[in-house]
Design a protein around this motif. Structure first.
Motif, PDB file in Angstrom:
ATOM      1  N   ALA A   1       0.884  -1.227   0.125  1.00  0.00           N
ATOM      2  CA  ALA A   1      -0.116   0.088  -0.018  1.00  0.00           C
ATOM      3  C   ALA A   1       0.967   1.333  -0.099  1.00  0.00           C
ATOM      4  O   ALA A   1       0.548   2.212  -0.768  1.00  0.00           O
ATOM      5  CB  ALA A   1      -0.927  -0.031   1.075  1.00  0.00           C
ATOM      6  N   LEU A   2       1.928   1.296   0.792  1.00  0.00           N
ATOM      7  CA  LEU A   2       2.795   2.345   0.862  1.00  0.00           C
ATOM      8  C   LEU A   2       3.494   2.773  -0.725  1.00  0.00           C
ATOM      9  O   LEU A   2       3.717   3.632  -0.956  1.00  0.00           O
ATOM     10  CB  LEU A   2       4.040   2.434   1.922  1.00  0.00           C
ATOM     11  CG  LEU A   2       3.263   2.251   3.429  1.00  0.00           C
ATOM     12  CD1 LEU A   2       4.467   2.180   4.533  1.00  0.00           C
ATOM     13  CD2 LEU A   2       2.586   3.698   3.561  1.00  0.00           C
ATOM     14  N   GLU A   3       3.812   1.552  -0.969  1.00  0.00           N
ATOM     15  CA  GLU A   3       4.629   1.763  -2.333  1.00  0.00           C
ATOM     16  C   GLU A   3       3.575   2.186  -3.527  1.00  0.00           C
ATOM     17  O   GLU A   3       3.879   2.920  -4.100  1.00  0.00           O
ATOM     18  CB  GLU A   3       4.909   0.148  -2.760  1.00  0.00           C
ATOM     19  CG  GLU A   3       6.506  -0.414  -2.296  1.00  0.00           C
ATOM     20  CD  GLU A   3       7.726   0.561  -2.789  1.00  0.00           C
ATOM     21  OE1 GLU A   3       7.428   1.128  -3.822  1.00  0.00           O
ATOM     22  OE2 GLU A   3       8.584   0.362  -2.298  1.00  0.00           O
ATOM     23  N   LEU A   4       2.429   1.754  -3.501  1.00  0.00           N
ATOM     24  CA  LEU A   4       1.316   2.288  -4.289  1.00  0.00           C
ATOM     25  C   LEU A   4       1.134   3.835  -4.065  1.00  0.00           C
ATOM     26  O   LEU A   4       0.893   4.381  -5.108  1.00  0.00           O
ATOM     27  CB  LEU A   4       0.185   1.551  -4.088  1.00  0.00           C
ATOM     28  CG  LEU A   4      -1.146   1.800  -5.034  1.00  0.00           C
ATOM     29  CD1 LEU A   4      -0.717   1.683  -6.498  1.00  0.00           C
ATOM     30  CD2 LEU A   4      -2.297   1.055  -4.815  1.00  0.00           C
ATOM     31  N   ILE A   5       0.784   4.101  -2.843  1.00  0.00           N
ATOM     32  CA  ILE A   5       0.698   5.518  -2.462  1.00  0.00           C
ATOM     33  C   ILE A   5       1.932   6.342  -2.858  1.00  0.00           C
ATOM     34  O   ILE A   5       1.724   7.377  -3.291  1.00  0.00           O
ATOM     35  CB  ILE A   5       0.474   5.764  -0.908  1.00  0.00           C
ATOM     36  CG1 ILE A   5      -0.845   5.169  -0.404  1.00  0.00           C
ATOM     37  CG2 ILE A   5       0.654   7.189  -0.422  1.00  0.00           C
ATOM     38  CD1 ILE A   5      -0.984   4.931   1.039  1.00  0.00           C
ATOM     39  N   PHE A   6       3.115   5.963  -2.666  1.00  0.00           N
ATOM     40  CA  PHE A   6       4.410   6.861  -3.070  1.00  0.00           C
ATOM     41  C   PHE A   6       4.456   6.927  -4.573  1.00  0.00           C
ATOM     42  O   PHE A   6       4.784   7.835  -5.106  1.00  0.00           O
ATOM     43  CB  PHE A   6       5.489   6.172  -2.540  1.00  0.00           C
ATOM     44  CG  PHE A   6       6.000   6.677  -0.940  1.00  0.00           C
ATOM     45  CD1 PHE A   6       6.487   7.873  -1.035  1.00  0.00           C
ATOM     46  CD2 PHE A   6       5.536   6.082   0.044  1.00  0.00           C
ATOM     47  CE1 PHE A   6       7.034   8.417   0.366  1.00  0.00           C
ATOM     48  CE2 PHE A   6       5.672   6.478   1.341  1.00  0.00           C
ATOM     49  CZ  PHE A   6       6.413   7.550   1.376  1.00  0.00           C
ATOM     50  N   PHE A   7       3.930   5.852  -5.325  1.00  0.00           N
ATOM     51  CA  PHE A   7       4.045   5.619  -6.531  1.00  0.00           C
ATOM     52  C   PHE A   7       3.014   6.551  -7.483  1.00  0.00           C
ATOM     53  O   PHE A   7       3.435   7.448  -8.197  1.00  0.00           O
ATOM     54  CB  PHE A   7       3.813   4.244  -7.112  1.00  0.00           C
ATOM     55  CG  PHE A   7       3.690   4.049  -8.830  1.00  0.00           C
ATOM     56  CD1 PHE A   7       5.004   4.265  -9.434  1.00  0.00           C
ATOM     57  CD2 PHE A   7       2.825   4.177  -9.590  1.00  0.00           C
ATOM     58  CE1 PHE A   7       5.125   4.038 -10.890  1.00  0.00           C
ATOM     59  CE2 PHE A   7       2.809   4.135 -11.012  1.00  0.00           C
ATOM     60  CZ  PHE A   7       3.774   4.077 -11.252  1.00  0.00           C
ATOM     61  N   VAL A   8       1.733   6.445  -6.900  1.00  0.00           N
ATOM     62  CA  VAL A   8       0.951   7.486  -7.491  1.00  0.00           C
ATOM     63  C   VAL A   8       1.207   9.061  -7.316  1.00  0.00           C
ATOM     64  O   VAL A   8       1.193   9.846  -8.035  1.00  0.00           O
ATOM     65  CB  VAL A   8      -0.445   7.264  -6.890  1.00  0.00           C
ATOM     66  CG1 VAL A   8      -1.614   8.155  -7.293  1.00  0.00           C
ATOM     67  CG2 VAL A   8      -1.058   5.891  -7.270  1.00  0.00           C
ATOM     68  N   VAL A   9       1.611   9.392  -5.984  1.00  0.00           N
ATOM     69  CA  VAL A   9       1.749  10.699  -5.677  1.00  0.00           C
ATOM     70  C   VAL A   9       2.985  11.188  -6.429  1.00  0.00           C
ATOM     71  O   VAL A   9       3.137  12.156  -6.932  1.00  0.00           O
ATOM     72  CB  VAL A   9       1.942  10.922  -4.095  1.00  0.00           C
ATOM     73  CG1 VAL A   9       2.277  12.137  -4.041  1.00  0.00           C
ATOM     74  CG2 VAL A   9       0.622  10.522  -3.453  1.00  0.00           C
TER      75      VAL A   9
END
Length: 381
Positions: A268-276
């Motif tokens: 989830a953190l990887e996805l958040i950092f990737f999108v932002v």
């Protein structure tokens, strides 16, 4: 076609000057890092004051700076409260986590083929923490003294800001030079403000989304971890790595019976950092800062080597300021071109995209008034 000797000599002189400047920055880091941090905070407070004037209807201009200082102190106090309140609870919980951490170490050891797994106590004894106690205490003392020095510098900078316009008029008696100096100053200020705005907004997005995920997974000290992720977002590249790795590691300790909470949190953190980082951040930044991505990584390493964590924190705004300054001189313009992303380091994008760049702040108006008075006196003469 051979390069003229004059150009070669000039470039060699610039190269030597850069090396000498880097050595001076490293040698004087104890003095310059608190000053640079104070200037950074002063620009942040001034930007906060101008945003209050521009965004809040009928907000008194005379109260903008005191209100910005008060709100900045309140935000800083809230941050200290989050760290102290949650940090104390975190340290207390670490004692309870010791048996769980031993279980995680045993699982990892069995996966890699180690028959007798060490305990957390064995690892701590091997590290010999007493050896580093003196260095840690000295670091804390240096941090406290640096923080006090930053506040002292900040107070003097805020107190002396009224005389800035008069100094500009005295330094540049000719109108063209004065206008160019003011334009350069405003572009540097706009670049720092734009960087602050982008990092703050994207950092809040990442921290809030991470806080929600950690709450859903029932991770302990979710507010503390979200705050650390927000602060780490101001350090390019390394901040994202810290934010993605540390919370899942402690999820392994909190949930030793299953790897799934840590894996879900990491994903989830990887996805958040990737999108932002790859969708929202480029749209907000656009071409305003105009720094090559490779230069961002290189500046992080260089300023980190010169000034430590403070240099990493200020690496991007310092590089923007240096690029804009070097673009004004023929001898160093080639360095500014290499630092820029599109080959045009003039900083014209900062005039358009910085928050409130189309409006003049109190110091700008004073400078304009001083310029106008000089023009009238010149006509009268």
């Amino acid at each position: 076609m051979s390069i003229p000797a004059s150009i070669t000599g000039r470039n060699a002189l610039v190269f030597l000057a850069v090396i000498a400047g880097g050595a001076a920055l490293y040698w004087m880091r104890g003095i310059l890092t608190p000053l640079a941090m104070a200037v950074f905070l002063a620009v942040m407070i001034d930007s906060f004051a101008r945003v209050l004037v521009l965004r809040v209807p009928r907000f008194p201009r005379t109260l903008a700076l005191p209100a910005a200082i008060f709100l900045s102190i309140a935000i800083f106090g809230g941050a200290v409260w989050v760290v102290t309140a949650n940090g104390t609870e975190f340290v207390l919980q670490m004692r309870e986590y010791a048996p769980r951490l031993n279980g995680v170490i045993a699982k990892v050891a069995s996966l890699v083929g180690i028959k007798v797994a060490p305990t957390i106590g064995d690892l701590i004894n091997q590290l010999n923490p007493s050896k580093y106690a003196g260095a840690a205490a000295q670091s804390l003392q240096n941090f406290a003294s640096s923080a006090i020095l930053v506040l002292i510098y900040l107070g003097f900078i805020i107190a002396s800001r009224r005389g800035f316009s008069r100094k500009i008029v005295a330094l540049y008696p000719h109108h063209a030079e004065r206008d160019g100096a003011m334009q350069l100053f405003q572009r540097i200020r706009n670049g720092v403000e734009q960087y602050l705005w982008i990092q703050t907004v994207t950092g809040l997005m990442i921290a809030i989304a991470a806080f929600v995920v950690m709450l859903l997974l029932r991770l302990d000290n979710a507010l503390f971890w979200a705050f650390l992720i927000f602060v780490a977002a101001y350090i390019p590249i390394l901040g994202g790595a810290v934010g993605c790795i540390l919370p899942p590691l402690f999820a392994l300790v909190q949930f030793p019976d299953s790897f799934w909470p840590a894996l879900i949190l990491f994903g989830a953190l990887e996805l958040i950092f990737f999108v932002v980082g790859n969708v929202i951040y480029p749209r907000m930044q656009g071409d305003s800062l105009n720094i090559d991505p490779t230069v961002v990584l290189l500046s992080l390493a260089v300023w980190g080597a010169l000034w430590g964590v403070t240099g990493m924190f200020l690496s991007t705004p310092l590089t923007v300021a240096l690029m804009l300054i070097m673009a004004q001189f023929e001898g160093t313009r080639w360095i500014a071109i290499l630092l820029s992303e599109d080959g045009d380091p003039s900083g014209a994008g900062l005039d358009r995209k910085a928050p409130g760049a189309s409006h003049k702040g109190p110091s700008d108006k004073k400078a304009g008034a001083s310029t106008g008075s000089r023009q009238k006196s010149a006509k009268g003469a």
